[in-house]
Motif scaffolding. Structure first.
Motif, mmCIF file in Angstrom:
data_model
loop_
_atom_site.group_PDB
_atom_site.id
_atom_site.type_symbol
_atom_site.label_atom_id
_atom_site.label_comp_id
_atom_site.label_asym_id
_atom_site.label_seq_id
_atom_site.Cartn_x
_atom_site.Cartn_y
_atom_site.Cartn_z
ATOM 1 N N ALA A 117 -53.166 -3.528 -10.692
ATOM 2 C CA ALA A 117 -53.645 -2.460 -9.814
ATOM 3 C C ALA A 117 -52.540 -2.050 -8.839
ATOM 4 N N ILE A 118 -52.577 -0.787 -8.421
ATOM 5 C CA ILE A 118 -51.761 -0.338 -7.289
ATOM 6 C C ILE A 118 -52.544 -0.678 -6.037
ATOM 7 N N ASP A 119 -52.057 -1.681 -5.324
ATOM 8 C CA ASP A 119 -52.784 -2.171 -4.153
ATOM 9 C C ASP A 119 -52.648 -1.224 -2.967
ATOM 10 N N ILE A 171 -49.258 3.132 -13.111
ATOM 11 C CA ILE A 171 -48.936 1.975 -13.938
ATOM 12 C C ILE A 171 -49.189 2.340 -15.400
ATOM 13 N N ASP A 172 -48.243 2.004 -16.270
ATOM 14 C CA ASP A 172 -48.422 2.144 -17.717
ATOM 15 C C ASP A 172 -48.632 3.594 -18.159
ATOM 16 N N PRO A 173 -47.590 4.429 -18.071
ATOM 17 C CA PRO A 173 -47.748 5.838 -18.445
ATOM 18 C C PRO A 173 -48.072 6.051 -19.923
ATOM 19 N N ASP A 174 -47.675 5.120 -20.801
ATOM 20 C CA ASP A 174 -47.955 5.277 -22.230
ATOM 21 C C ASP A 174 -49.324 4.757 -22.632
ATOM 22 N N LYS A 223 -54.373 -8.808 -10.978
ATOM 23 C CA LYS A 223 -55.744 -9.273 -10.758
ATOM 24 C C LYS A 223 -56.227 -10.175 -11.890
ATOM 25 N N GLY A 224 -55.674 -9.975 -13.096
ATOM 26 C CA GLY A 224 -56.044 -10.811 -14.235
ATOM 27 C C GLY A 224 -55.128 -12.022 -14.350
ATOM 28 N N ASP A 253 -54.983 -3.098 -20.158
ATOM 29 C CA ASP A 253 -55.507 -3.335 -18.815
ATOM 30 C C ASP A 253 -57.021 -3.138 -18.822
ATOM 31 N N GLN A 254 -57.729 -4.104 -18.241
ATOM 32 C CA GLN A 254 -59.191 -4.065 -18.298
ATOM 33 C C GLN A 254 -59.824 -3.091 -17.317
ATOM 34 N N ASP A 255 -59.058 -2.636 -16.340
ATOM 35 C CA ASP A 255 -59.596 -1.678 -15.375
ATOM 36 C C ASP A 255 -58.512 -0.647 -15.052
ATOM 37 N N PRO A 256 -58.237 0.274 -15.961
ATOM 38 C CA PRO A 256 -57.143 1.235 -15.742
ATOM 39 C C PRO A 256 -57.415 2.227 -14.607
#
Length: 611
Positions: free
Chosen positions: A505-507, A593-596, A523-524, A601-604
């Motif tokens: 996540a972006i905190d 996060i993750d542009p592709d 978080k995971g 990730d379980q919570d994008p």
């Protein structure tokens, strides 16, 4: 959405040397079989000789055979397992329990000889054990001879007669098959409807049955002029010469680990040559082609083979057969059985998927029971890619659907680690999701870690160095490490042996002078490298590559980003990570996060920041 600007691919371009496992060996089993099928009682009689070479350092004091037809008897392990699973396969369910005597399957072994000497044997369910009066020494080659009689069961799972679509014979797992012996010992898993593992060898098989039958099989037909039926221009000579009412079909297959065939008097038979590739055979009932889907399938399959050859390595055999039969789709060397009750799209998907198995199940000879994700997952990955490239691209990236299913998989409270043996999953659903979906996402994320070019190089290296050699997951990972010059044991361990999940996540984001500070949170429990992208307002794109410390390397992005920041490694034990972006916060349009979208990730939803 502005974030769609960031659906970009990455790559790396590196080379390395191959190093196969030191001391690698494998057994060789060359079969010669002659069988005759009587459609009146659905029984076949046959003889089998295996020229078996013991390339191990072990002295073999016994051998084992699989007798798969014995599974189709009431109270067999397949029957019991199916009736006691919470989600039984609907194709099996309790059908075996209800079979009448003449509908059941069985193998009866009348004699077994080693070096010409009779040997005693015992049979327990689907496994035959033969203690040898004289052991097979290291380096020794012996003849294992057998006479047998078998009854073909009603088609329930993969094999059998009179399928739901009207195919007379789907002959898979139909002969006594020598069990595999490798560095881990004998592999004698009883047959409960899962997958298979066998020795590479040569199959020389002669099949006699009434002359009206058309046969598709593993291997190359040796007597095409004699049998006709579309295999030669001469027609069916046997049917028109002297009233002969049977034909003997003779097939030879080199360097395969199984042999399958199917037969029906009503098969239509078409062929199509792949450029610099195999001759494709299509055998199907004309009534299943009323909408022309089999005609449309043929050029798609030719294009598919050409694309697979370029992407994963050349198909090494001279022919491949798409045969209507079985109970869905199932792969065998140089042949697949597929059902045809759906539309063209369904036929394309199952045809591609089962043919792709010939690269992973067939050419590599994976142990499908021990590593189901290695076979089914890699095949699912390639199926998604090939359907996208050859048939229809769709509105999402080819891997999108696998990721959606993966998120459902990891939220399942009954989830088991992907290291679970295929037979030992407690639910069919868990097995399917882990093997098909989990394996596909495993590969897609590996492409994320390595970058596109290094990933493709690793796949090609793996093909070149391990075809026909029964590789293990560790062999695959070493090839990928060499291609990417990274360490990947952590990834293999976390993905396959644990049930940990990925969630970043972006905190928080704040201004720091004329730059921007970003705080990320893991978080995971599953650590991963992170691609962090940003876009300036009406300006260029930027990408920060944040490697994981234990991977000991970093990829190179494939696309030409306007700004690329090679960030310090994120130590896997730390939950938070801070990074400074070389842009004022009031000039930022988005951080992501993750542009592709290749990170599972379980919570994008918490991967995106916008002012």
């Amino acid at each position: 959405m502005k974030a769609t600007l960031f659906l970009l691919a990455c790559s790396v371009s590196l080379t390395w040397l191959n190093a196969q496992r030191k001391g690698y060996w494998q057994q060789q089993a060359d079969y010669v079989m002659e069988v005759a099928l009587d459609p009146k009682n659905h029984q076949l009689e046959g003889s089998q000789t295996i020229r078996y070479t013991n390339n191990a350092s072990d002295t073999l004091r016994r051998v084992y055979y699989h007798l798969y037809f014995n599974a189709f008897q009431p109270n067999s392990v397949m029957d019991y397992r199916s009736r006691h699973l919470p989600d039984p396969d609907r194709r099996v369910a309790d059908r075996i329990q209800k079979l009448k005597e003449e509908e059941q399957g069985w193998h009866r072994i009348s004699s077994f000889r080693c070096r010409g000497e009779e040997q005693a044997f015992t049979i327990l369910g689907t496994v035959m054990e033969i203690p040898l009066s004289k052991p097979i020494l290291p380096g020794e080659t012996v003849a294992l001879e057998m006479e047998f009689k078998s009854q073909v069961p009603i088609q329930i799972r993969r094999s059998g007669r009179n399928s739901s679509e009207g195919i007379d014979y789907s002959m898979t797992q139909w002969y006594p098959k020598l069990a595999a012996f490798d560095e881990d010992g004998w592999h004698t898993d009883p047959y409960i409807a899962r997958e298979f593992y066998g020795n590479f060898g040569r199959f020389d098989v002669k099949i006699t049955l009434p002359s009206e039958y058309v046969v598709g099989a593993t291997g190359v037909l040796q007597n095409a002029e004699e049998v006709g039926h579309g295999y030669s221009k001469a027609g069916n000579k046997a049917k028109n010469s002297g009233g002969k009412n049977t034909l003997q079909w003779h097939f030879v297959a080199e360097n395969v680990h199984d042999f399958a065939w199917a037969a029906d008097p009503d098969y239509a038979h078409k062929t199509l040559q792949v450029t610099d590739g195999p001759l494709l055979h299509f055998l199907y009932l004309p009534k299943s082609n009323e909408d022309g889907k089999w005609d449309k399938l043929q050029p798609l399959c030719r294009a598919f083979f050409e694309e697979m050859n370029k992407t994963f390595g050349p198909y090494p055999y001279p022919q491949f057969s798409f045969v209507q039969g079985g109970d869905g789709g199932m792969e065998y060397p140089m042949l697949t059985l597929i059902t045809a009750s759906g539309d063209l799209s369904g036929l394309v998907h199952v045809a591609f998927h089962e043919a792709i198995h010939n690269w992973f199940y067939g050419i590599f000879g994976f142990h499908e029971g021990r590593y189901p994700w290695l076979d089914e997952g890699f095949t699912t990955y390639a199926t998604d890619l090939m359907v996208h490239e050859v048939y229809e691209a769709g509105e999402h990236p080819f891997y999108w659907q696998s990721y959606q299913a993966y998120r459902m998989m990891v939220s399942d409270p009954n989830r088991q680690p992907m290291s679970t043996h295929a037979d030992w999953y407690n639910q069919n659903r868990s097995y399917s999701l882990s093997s098909y979906i989990g394996g596909a996402v495993f590969l897609n994320q590996l492409r994320y870690i390595l970058g596109e070019d290094a990933f493709q190089e690793g796949m090609q290296r793996f093909y070149r160095h391990w075809k026909f050699k029964h590789p293990k997951p560790e062999d695959f990972m070493r090839e990928m490490e060499r291609a990417g010059q990274m360490e990947l044991d952590w990834y293999h361990r976390e993905f396959i042996f644990s049930t940990h999940t990925i969630d970043y996540a972006i905190d928080s984001v704040w201004s720091e002078g004329n730059k921007t500070r970003v705080r990320l949170e893991r978080k995971g429990l599953f650590p991963m490298p992170i691609d962090l992208a940003w876009k300036r307002k009406n300006g260029p794109l930027g990408l920060a590559l944040i490697p994981l410390d234990v991977q000991r390397g970093v990829k190179t992005p494939k696309r030409k980003w306007n700004e690329v920041l090679q960030a310090p490694a994120w130590e896997w034990v730390r939950t938070y990570y801070e990074i400074e972006l070389p842009v004022p916060i009031n000039d930022l349009e988005v951080i992501m996060i993750d542009p592709d979208q290749l990170l599972a990730d379980q919570d994008p939803k918490n991967n995106l920041w916008q002012p």
